[in-house]
Design a protein around this motif. Structure first.
Motif, mmCIF file in Angstrom:
data_model
loop_
_atom_site.group_PDB
_atom_site.id
_atom_site.type_symbol
_atom_site.label_atom_id
_atom_site.label_comp_id
_atom_site.label_asym_id
_atom_site.label_seq_id
_atom_site.Cartn_x
_atom_site.Cartn_y
_atom_site.Cartn_z
ATOM 1 N N ARG A 217 26.038 31.707 41.032
ATOM 2 C CA ARG A 217 24.815 31.138 41.593
ATOM 3 C C ARG A 217 24.879 31.148 43.108
ATOM 4 O O ARG A 217 23.876 31.385 43.779
ATOM 5 C CB ARG A 217 24.603 29.711 41.089
ATOM 6 C CG ARG A 217 24.677 29.571 39.597
ATOM 7 C CD ARG A 217 23.364 29.747 38.897
ATOM 8 N NE ARG A 217 22.397 28.739 39.282
ATOM 9 C CZ ARG A 217 21.086 28.938 39.239
ATOM 10 N NH1 ARG A 217 20.627 30.097 38.835
ATOM 11 N NH2 ARG A 217 20.254 27.990 39.579
ATOM 12 N N LEU A 218 26.059 30.859 43.628
ATOM 13 C CA LEU A 218 26.221 30.850 45.088
ATOM 14 C C LEU A 218 25.954 32.245 45.643
ATOM 15 O O LEU A 218 25.219 32.421 46.614
ATOM 16 C CB LEU A 218 27.645 30.399 45.452
ATOM 17 C CG LEU A 218 27.975 30.420 46.937
ATOM 18 C CD1 LEU A 218 27.224 29.300 47.641
ATOM 19 C CD2 LEU A 218 29.464 30.255 47.174
ATOM 20 N N GLN A 219 26.553 33.224 44.994
ATOM 21 C CA GLN A 219 26.428 34.598 45.464
ATOM 22 C C GLN A 219 24.976 35.034 45.531
ATOM 23 O O GLN A 219 24.580 35.788 46.404
ATOM 24 C CB GLN A 219 27.202 35.503 44.505
ATOM 25 C CG GLN A 219 27.457 36.886 45.028
ATOM 26 C CD GLN A 219 28.676 37.487 44.366
ATOM 27 O OE1 GLN A 219 29.658 36.802 44.118
ATOM 28 N NE2 GLN A 219 28.623 38.755 44.056
ATOM 29 N N GLU A 220 24.167 34.540 44.567
ATOM 30 C CA GLU A 220 22.778 34.987 44.501
ATOM 31 C C GLU A 220 21.833 34.090 45.290
ATOM 32 O O GLU A 220 20.635 34.321 45.315
ATOM 33 C CB GLU A 220 22.342 35.044 43.026
ATOM 34 C CG GLU A 220 23.004 36.203 42.296
ATOM 35 C CD GLU A 220 22.986 36.039 40.793
ATOM 36 O OE1 GLU A 220 22.441 35.032 40.323
ATOM 37 O OE2 GLU A 220 23.522 36.916 40.103
ATOM 38 N N SER A 221 22.396 33.052 45.929
ATOM 39 C CA SER A 221 21.520 32.121 46.644
ATOM 40 C C SER A 221 21.418 32.517 48.126
ATOM 41 O O SER A 221 22.093 33.434 48.586
ATOM 42 C CB SER A 221 22.092 30.702 46.553
ATOM 43 O OG SER A 221 23.278 30.643 47.302
ATOM 44 N N THR A 222 20.545 31.813 48.838
ATOM 45 C CA THR A 222 20.417 32.032 50.284
ATOM 46 C C THR A 222 21.757 31.811 50.958
ATOM 47 O O THR A 222 22.168 32.551 51.847
ATOM 48 C CB THR A 222 19.426 31.005 50.866
ATOM 49 O OG1 THR A 222 18.491 30.683 49.867
ATOM 50 C CG2 THR A 222 18.771 31.536 52.101
#
Lengths: 300, 336, 409
Positions: free
Chosen positions: B184-189
């Motif tokens: 999720r972090l990787q795909e977040s802003t």
């Protein structure tokens, strides 16, 4: 006061050992920006080649024998260094630096693991032969200094001066600095970067062999894992002084040696290793590129 | 937008269900050797994925993961020997109480390691490249030396008597949480900012990214999960010793991240599993060779991998994007 | 085709299509490796372990050994392993136990506690060994012990000296001294035999064996009215001890207690002399190795250490062991080899006495061992599963150890 001077002597002699090994780390780093973890293993191989040479060579007079053993081991390790560079590092010249670093660790682990196999060196420690006599050279007012401590200290200083001349007063040194400064431009100027790098590895590995033999003489116990702890400390010394800087390696080694001796003398011996790393962290936090390191401003 | 949120929650629920089912159906770790190894692999997956956040995603080079693992492990273990073995929550049965306290212990371990990460990260994340590696290495060594000298922590013998509460469910659960967090972090802003820092720190700064702030946060999160892994390990082995948290352990985790492919979560997971199973699978080899060649094989394999496939197993790609692409590739051939 | 082009332009990659295949292959390998493991164990562990029931269908008796064969402490693990191998070879040549041969399965742990636990687990659950042997370091034995307890397999540690290894455990035994006893032996010898008052201690902080001995030595020596004037530390693998020794020299001790391993003690002794100190050194059974005299040389003359047996002991058990070990491996056995040898023989003896391969029976036989004649002394297992046997103090003379005194427990 006696203790203080004795600690000073102890620290300096241990520091010179660190400095000797640190020189090899710093040279390679200067040219390739690579932490050559295998350097510690070349150091170990240097000690072992000295051990085997000394047992194979026929006995003749003492000092020439020492010189023969020393120069042969240096030659052997120079070859080993070149081979490591050619087969493990050169193919990765264009890859990210972390890959080269992992490769260096791989080489280091491989050499250690093979060295521990019973049909190579085996894991048990060995006694390094007394190639030079070890006497108490000085024993004034309770401060004692042995011949070997003095030899190690002298050798470290001599090698550093030699290295300094090599880097700053020869054509090869100029090429080395050029490659270190900017490899691509150096290549355009007609410098064969691969050759310079190979030569750097040769010199660094020969230095490691010299350090291996000197350590073997003063501390006559050699084993395949002897490079690990010393290598780590020496590497810390190189970073402390500013990695890539020859004077830095020398100063860093001496500082780590002195700090360790004084930590034992005026602090607690059980926290000695922590103190060395603590000093390193403090220096890096306030001066991020080490004592002699130049702050590199990255251009966009 | 709503559909995406829904979909991701569905995935999380699915994952949790899978973890629950797996740990219910599979034999328990103590009764089956492959499951025991699977537990160790799970702990390594947590370590590798958490280091991925710093090394792979943010491009910072940390060599001190073992240190954070030790902080978390010892904190949780102390809680275990002092509280869980002695006390029990009121009104509930002992196993339930133990489980609740154990979950709290892993959180506590993670928090302690996260705090350590903050303390280490704040001053040192200004440093770049190898210097950061050395500082983190230095901190890990200081932590280890301290543990060796503190009697309460068991010194060189190790902290013994940790209740054996880690089971496959908790390991898989935390591995899933770590994985989801990283993905999720990787795909977040936030993740894109971290990737920008990895690609070019100066450019990222020029774009208005608070590089130090982002780096410190990534570092703290990574330390948190390393601490959780340490806590799980302690309750798995029932003993923690300084020998498990040496420089070599940090290197092992870095190798997992690099071997999997810098910047790929699935790569890190794959490498962690492989590097845990391989040495165990090679054990019987000794019967035939007479000497233990596992270290030689490990090192040779590492070298071969780096030389023949410098990008790592997956490079920067993820298993799921690869699968999706396969599907897309296959479709046009059917359509026209 | 069009799709392929689009992909190429997006990724800027060449030969990308190779990646999924390679990755898939690796995943497959991993799955196969894991799956392969599963099948086998599933077929074998049908009755469910933990019952302690004997796998009496096996034609051979299985000993499982965990040792540090690689890593920084490989030299100790290999000694243990050689001792065990020699004992098993001798037993098998004499016809085995209960008419069955013994087979040792040895797994390496690289000196790591986690690997020790995994290896012990494999030996107990997968290989279903009858007896578990190992480890040298207490920290690693402590990682193995819970597994032996849970699966109810008797475990003998040859050389883990920390009392906690066997404390409160039903299935774990040892053949070596415990730290409190050996520490007290040297304290008593120093105080009562040598009449020393002021002693310094130099311990290896990385090594629980060394820390344990040092702690109990200090405690006992103080109780006996002596004074510990300096207590310094080093880490195994260090090469320079001069700073610590300088501090010790400043306190003017009458002797230095260095309860480390022979790998470091030789160097320490040399540096003690180089700093001009003439006091004797004292140590424990970790000193016992021919390497000690090789590395330490003359610096060790006049030093003392406690050990399990003396090389001069005319007992044929001792002399036969030394001769056969030398024949097999070309060197004099060290204490770890002797302890490994005794651990394996003790296990075989227990099986022979009880005449059964039931793990509970073996455990019972081990717990009731009386006057077992081992190389490292006549062993009687007490209620805490520690051997009760006297220690000898040896003096180093002419690069060898000579008998100085026997101290009863």
């Amino acid at each position: 006061m006696t203790e203080f001077f004795q600690h000073l002597v102890n620290g300096l002699s241990l520091g010179s050992v660190y400095a000797l090994i640190a020189l090899g780390y710093t040279m390679v780093y200067g040219v390739l920006q690579l932490i050559n973890f295998a350097h510690a293993e070349v150091f170990m191989l240097g000690a072992f080649s000295g051990y085997y040479l000394a047992s194979w060579l026929p006995p003749f007079s003492r000092e020439p024998r020492f010189v023969v053993v020393l120069s042969l081991s240096m030659a052997i390790c120079a070859c080993i260094g070149v081979v490591i560079e050619r087969f493990a590092y050169r193919p990765l010249r264009q890859s990210p630096r972390l890959n080269a670093l992992i490769t260096a660790m791989g080489v280091s682990m491989l050499i250690q693991a093979i060295g521990q196999l019973p049909f190579f060196m085996g894991p048990s420690p060995r006694f390094f032969p007394e190639l030079l006599p070890n006497r108490t050279l000085l024993s004034a007012a309770g401060v004692s200094l042995t011949t070997l401590q003095a030899v190690t200290l002298g050798a470290a200083v001599l090698l550093m001066i030699g290295l300094h001349r090599l880097v700053f007063h020869t054509r090869f040194g100029a090429a080395m600095r050029a490659v270190s400064f900017d490899g691509r431009t150096a290549g355009l100027m007609g410098i064969d970067a691969n050759r310079v790098i190979a030569l750097t590895f040769m010199v660094g590995s020969a230095l490691a062999a010299a350090a291996g033999i000197l350590v073997g003489l003063s501390y006559p116990r050699i084993e395949p894992t002897m490079g690990v702890l010393l290598g780590l400390k020496a590497f810390v010394a190189a970073v402390l002084g500013g990695i890539g800087n020859i004077r830095g390696a020398m100063v860093g080694g001496t500082i780590i040696g002195l700090v360790e001796a004084m930590a034992v003398g005026y602090g607690s011996s059980s926290y000695r290793d922590a103190v060395a790393f603590g000093i390193l962290i403090l220096v890096l936090v306030f001066k991020p590129s080490g004592i002699f390191g130049k702050a590199v401003v990255e251009k966009v | 937008m709503n559909a995406r949120v829904l979909e991701s929650w569905a995935w999380i629920l699915f994952g949790l269900l899978l973890v629950g089912l797996a740990s219910a159906l599979l034999p328990s770790a103590s009764q089956s050797y492959p499951m025991y190894v699977a537990g160790l692999a799970g702990i390594n997956v947590i370590l590798a994925v958490s280091l991925h956040v710093v090394n792979g995603l943010t491009g910072q080079f940390s060599l001190g993961h073992a240190g954070f693992m030790a902080v978390g492990g010892y904190t949780a273990a102390l809680f275990g020997t002092r509280i869980i073995s002695e006390y029990k929550l009121m009104y509930i049965s002992e196993p339930v109480s133990d489980t609740i306290l154990f979950f709290f212990a892993t959180l506590l371990g993670g928090a302690a390691a996260g705090l350590a990460g903050l303390l280490v990260g704040l001053p040192s994340l200004r440093l770049r490249g190898d210097y950061l590696a050395i500082v983190t290495l230095g901190f890990a060594e200081i932590i280890r030396v301290t543990i060796e000298n503190v009697e309460v922590l068991g010194a060189a013998t190790g902290l013994v008597g940790i209740p054996p509460l880690t089971n496959l469910f908790w390991i898989f659960f935390w591995a899933l949480v770590t994985f989801l967090f990283a993905k999720r972090l990787q795909e977040s802003t936030h993740g894109r900012a971290l990737a920008a820092i990895r690609e070019d720190e100066i450019a990222a700064e020029a774009m208005g990214i608070d590089t130090t702030g982002y780096k410190v946060r990534a570092f703290v999160a990574s330390s948190f999960f390393a601490g959780v892994a340490g806590a799980l390990l302690g309750y798995y082995l029932t003993i923690l010793t300084p020998r498990d948290f040496t420089f070599l352990k940090s290197v092992e985790v870095v190798v997992m991240v690099v071997l999997g492919g810098m910047g790929s979560i699935s790569g890190a997971i794959l490498a962690a599993i492989l590097l845990t199973i391989l040495p165990e699978a090679l054990r019987p080899l000794r019967e035939h060779t007479g000497v233990d060649l596992r270290m030689v094989i490990y090192a040779s394999l590492l070298l071969a991998m780096m030389l023949l496939r410098p990008r790592g197993i997956l490079g920067r790609q993820e298993v799921w994007t690869l699968l999706r692409r396969r599907r897309e590739e296959a479709e046009p051939e059917v359509a026209p | 085709m069009t799709c392929r082009q689009r992909r190429g332009s997006l990724d800027r990659g060449v030969g990308r299509s190779a990646i999924p295949r390679g990755a898939a292959l690796l995943v497959l390998c991993a799955v196969l490796a894991l799956g392969g493991c599963e099948k086998k164990s599933g077929a074998r562990t049908a009755p469910g372990p933990g019952t302690g029931g004997g796998s009496s269908d096996a034609a051979e008796i299985l000993f499982g050994e965990v040792a540090s064969l690689t890593g920084p402490e490989a030299t100790f693990g290999q000694s243990q392993s050689r001792g065990i191998a020699l004992a098993v070879k001798e037993i098998n040549e004499a016809g085995g136990v209960l008419g069955r041969p013994i087979r040792v399965i040895t797994y390496d742990n690289q000196g790591k506690p986690t690997e020790s636990a995994a290896a012990a687990h494999r030996l107990v659950v997968r290989d279903r060994v009858h007896v578990l042997l190992g480890e040298v370091a207490s920290s690693r034995s402590l990682a193995m012990a819970p597994i032996a307890e849970e699966h109810q397999v008797p475990m003998i540690t040859p050389a883990s000296t920390n009392p906690r290894v066997t404390e409160g455990r039903k299935w774990v035994f040892r053949t070596c001294f415990i730290d409190p006893f050996q520490g007290r032996v040297m304290a008593r010898f120093a105080r009562e035999e040598l009449g020393l008052r002021r002693v310094a201690v130099l311990r290896d902080v990385r090594n629980d064996y060394s820390v344990g001995l040092a702690n109990f030595f200090v405690e006992s020596f103080r109780e006996l009215g002596g004074e510990v004037v300096s207590d310094q530390s080093y880490s195994a693998g260090d090469i320079d001890f001069r700073s610590q020794l300088t501090e010790i020299r400043a306190r003017n001790p009458e002797a230095i207690y260095v309860p480390g391993y022979y790998t470091d003690v030789g160097l320490i002794a040399r540096q003690v002399r180089e700093l001009g100190m003439k006091v004797p050194l004292m140590g424990g059974d970790g000193w016992d190795s021919s390497k000690l005299y090789e590395i330490g040389g003359e610096a060790l003359e006049g030093s003392f250490f406690s050990n399990h047996y003396s090389f001069e002991n005319p007992d044929p058990v001792v002399q036969g062991f030394i001769a056969r070990y030398r024949e097999a491996y070309g060197e004099v056995p060290d204490a770890l080899a002797a302890l490994g040898y005794d651990a394996a023989r003790l296990a075989a003896d227990a099986i022979a006495r009880v005449g059964s391969l039931e793990r509970a029976a073996i455990r019972y036989a081990l717990a009731t061992t009386r006057d077992f004649r081992g190389v490292t002394g006549t062993i009687t297992i007490d209620e805490n599963h520690n051997p009760v046997k006297p220690a000898v103090v040896l003096e180093i003379r002419n690069r060898g150890a000579t008998f100085a005194k026997t101290i009863e427990p």
